[in-house]
Scaffold this motif. Structure first.
Motif, short mmCIF file in Angstrom:
data_model
loop_
_atom_site.label_atom_id
_atom_site.label_comp_id
_atom_site.label_asym_id
_atom_site.label_seq_id
_atom_site.Cartn_x
_atom_site.Cartn_y
_atom_site.Cartn_z
N LEU A 416 1.22 -1.42 -0.33
CA LEU A 416 0.08 -1.13 -1.19
C LEU A 416 0.55 -0.97 -2.62
O LEU A 416 1.49 -0.24 -2.90
CB LEU A 416 -0.63 0.15 -0.73
CG LEU A 416 -1.14 0.17 0.71
CD1 LEU A 416 -1.76 1.53 1.03
CD2 LEU A 416 -2.16 -0.94 0.95
N ASP A 417 -0.09 -1.68 -3.51
CA ASP A 417 0.21 -1.54 -4.92
C ASP A 417 -0.16 -0.14 -5.38
O ASP A 417 -1.27 0.32 -5.12
CB ASP A 417 -0.57 -2.59 -5.71
CG ASP A 417 -0.44 -2.38 -7.20
OD1 ASP A 417 -1.43 -1.94 -7.81
OD2 ASP A 417 0.64 -2.64 -7.75
N PRO A 418 0.74 0.56 -6.05
CA PRO A 418 0.45 1.95 -6.44
C PRO A 418 -0.80 2.11 -7.29
O PRO A 418 -1.53 3.09 -7.14
CB PRO A 418 1.71 2.36 -7.24
CG PRO A 418 2.78 1.46 -6.75
CD PRO A 418 2.10 0.16 -6.43
N LEU A 419 -1.09 1.14 -8.16
CA LEU A 419 -2.25 1.28 -9.04
C LEU A 419 -3.57 1.12 -8.29
O LEU A 419 -4.59 1.62 -8.72
CB LEU A 419 -2.17 0.24 -10.17
CG LEU A 419 -0.99 0.41 -11.14
CD1 LEU A 419 -1.01 -0.70 -12.19
CD2 LEU A 419 -1.04 1.77 -11.82
N ALA A 420 -3.53 0.39 -7.17
CA ALA A 420 -4.77 0.18 -6.41
C ALA A 420 -4.87 1.09 -5.19
O ALA A 420 -5.95 1.24 -4.61
CB ALA A 420 -4.84 -1.29 -5.94
N ARG A 421 -3.78 1.73 -4.82
CA ARG A 421 -3.72 2.49 -3.58
C ARG A 421 -4.74 3.64 -3.53
O ARG A 421 -5.51 3.77 -2.57
CB ARG A 421 -2.31 3.03 -3.38
CG ARG A 421 -2.16 3.86 -2.10
CD ARG A 421 -0.75 4.44 -2.00
NE ARG A 421 -0.60 5.15 -0.74
CZ ARG A 421 0.28 4.85 0.19
NH1 ARG A 421 1.10 3.84 0.01
NH2 ARG A 421 0.34 5.55 1.30
#
Length: 426
Positions: A416-421
């Motif tokens: 999971l991308d941290p900015l979208a998580r």
């Protein structure tokens, strides 16, 4: 005209089609980007923590807020895609990809022959579950033949295909030797053939309801575009050689030195050649029986080109090109990359498109080259960060709850991308 990012007012040619993109690097991603530009929804499956190899093929890198910015190379073939980081070497990850394939119209992959079978992601397995699926495999040498299991790269294929044997300065000239083209053309040709083949298969499916397996190879594609050089050999029997900037069939069709720069002269007809001779103050060359036809000019090219070079040498490049344009004689400059990208013709055609990643990072890309009167290409999604869309797509497409997504992430099945998580799991 090109459709701007976020502009959904006009229809797109491939609206409603779903592409599952298991590919990386260039040839196959080039094909899937074409489908995305024309309106298809493209889900790009990448390895968690690594992603597409080209994300690391820098410098330069596109600077953004992430600790590991993506290389510029990645941006050339991955717009209009959503990135899902799924480890399908794990059974749970492979199951997720198989579920996505059930809903897909097209799968594009470029793994080595047989590599996806152990995960149940090969053409036979996925098409058995989804008979309407169009499964496009892109490899170096195809699914059959003695080279099928070899790894294929653009540089190798440029050499093996014969392309490098006709590219570069001829023997006896300074700098002589085989030369690759300055772009990975074997990859790009294969991506184009793959996209064309997918569209043909879609039409076949529209008629029959049946999908099919497309087997695209870099070597096959590069040999197919040997065009006149291969036909010259097949008809005439002589093996084509390196000619530098000379044309094997048409004369004059090469570079010439003016007093301040090089220009290109490309006379494809006898009339254009005669007009060039008049412009250069050498009408007798156009009237010379040796040079009256292209066949004669080709036989005596050296004698002719020495005289043309002498007549062209005193001119300033810009002045001669302007005079040639006025007289209807094809010619042009040799631009550097920065010069052509700043050219007003490129601006008029809308080839440079501005996009913005969802973290606000701006990026300019080179757009789709065809102008559609009714269904223009669009620029909806900037090239994604690794795993940017994993949670959102699994929730919306497969109905997974936030708790299930979080559990998969904890086990390393997905990334999971941290900015979208935070937003996706809320």
């Amino acid at each position: 005209m090109a459709q701007a990012e976020g502009d959904q007012a006009r229809p797109m040619a491939l609206d409603g089609l779903k592409v599952l993109d298991l590919s990386r690097v260039l040839a196959a991603p080039w094909a899937s980007q074409i489908l995305g530009d024309l309106g298809a929804e493209v889900l790009k499956i990448e390895q968690p923590g690594r992603g597409d190899d080209t994300r690391r093929w820098g410098p330069p890198f596109v600077e953004d807020s992430s600790p590991s910015p993506d290389a510029a190379y990645f941006f050339c073939a991955n717009r209009n895609k959503r990135s899902l980081a799924i480890d399908f070497s794990q059974p749970e990850g492979a199951a997720l990809v198989r579920q996505l394939a059930l809903q897909a119209d097209i799968v594009v992959e470029n793994f080595r022959v047989g590599a996806l079978a152990r995960f149940g992601l090969d053409a036979e397995s996925l098409r058995a579950a989804n008979p309407r699926l169009i499964y496009c495999s892109v490899t170096g040498f195809g699914q059959t033949g003695p080279y099928a299991r070899r790894g294929g790269y653009d540089f190798l294929v440029q050499g093996m295909s014969g392309l490098m044997s006709i590219t570069g300065r001829p023997e006896g000239v300074a700098g002589a030797g085989p030369m690759k083209v300055g772009l990975p053309v074997s990859d790009l040709f294969t991506g184009l053939y793959a996209a064309v083949s997918i569209l043909a298969a879609l039409n076949h499916r529209q008629v029959t309801g049946q999908g099919q397996w497309l087997d695209c190879a870099l070597l096959d594609s590069q040999v197919a575009v040997l065009v006149n050089q291969a036909m010259n050999y097949l008809v005439g029997g002589a093996v084509p050689q390196r000619l530098g900037n000379d044309h094997p069939n048409v004369v004059p069709y090469r570079d010439f030195a003016c007093s301040d720069d090089y220009i290109l002269v490309a006379c494809g007809t006898d009339g254009q050649f005669q007009a060039l001779c008049r412009l250069l103050g050498r009408p007798e060359l156009g009237a010379d029986p040796r040079f009256a036809s292209n066949a004669g000019r080709s036989r005596d090219r050296r004698a002719l080109e020495v005289q043309l070079a002498a007549a062209i040498a005193p001119w300033k490049a810009a002045e001669l090109l302007a005079a040639m344009a006025e007289a209807g004689i094809p010619g042009g400059p040799i631009h550097s990359i920065d010069q052509i990208l700043a050219n007003p013709q490129i601006a008029a055609r809308g080839l440079l498109q501005s996009m913005t990643r969802d973290d606000g990072t701006p990026v300019t890309v080179i757009g789709f080259p065809t102008q559609f009167s009714e269904t223009p290409a669009s620029y909806r999604l900037a090239p994604p960060r690794l795993g940017q869309d994993t949670a959102a797509v699994l929730a919306a497409t497969l109905g997974l709850e936030p708790e299930a997504i979080a559990a998969l992430a904890a086990r390393g099945v997905i990334g999971l991308d941290p900015l979208a998580r935070a937003e996706a799991l809320s």
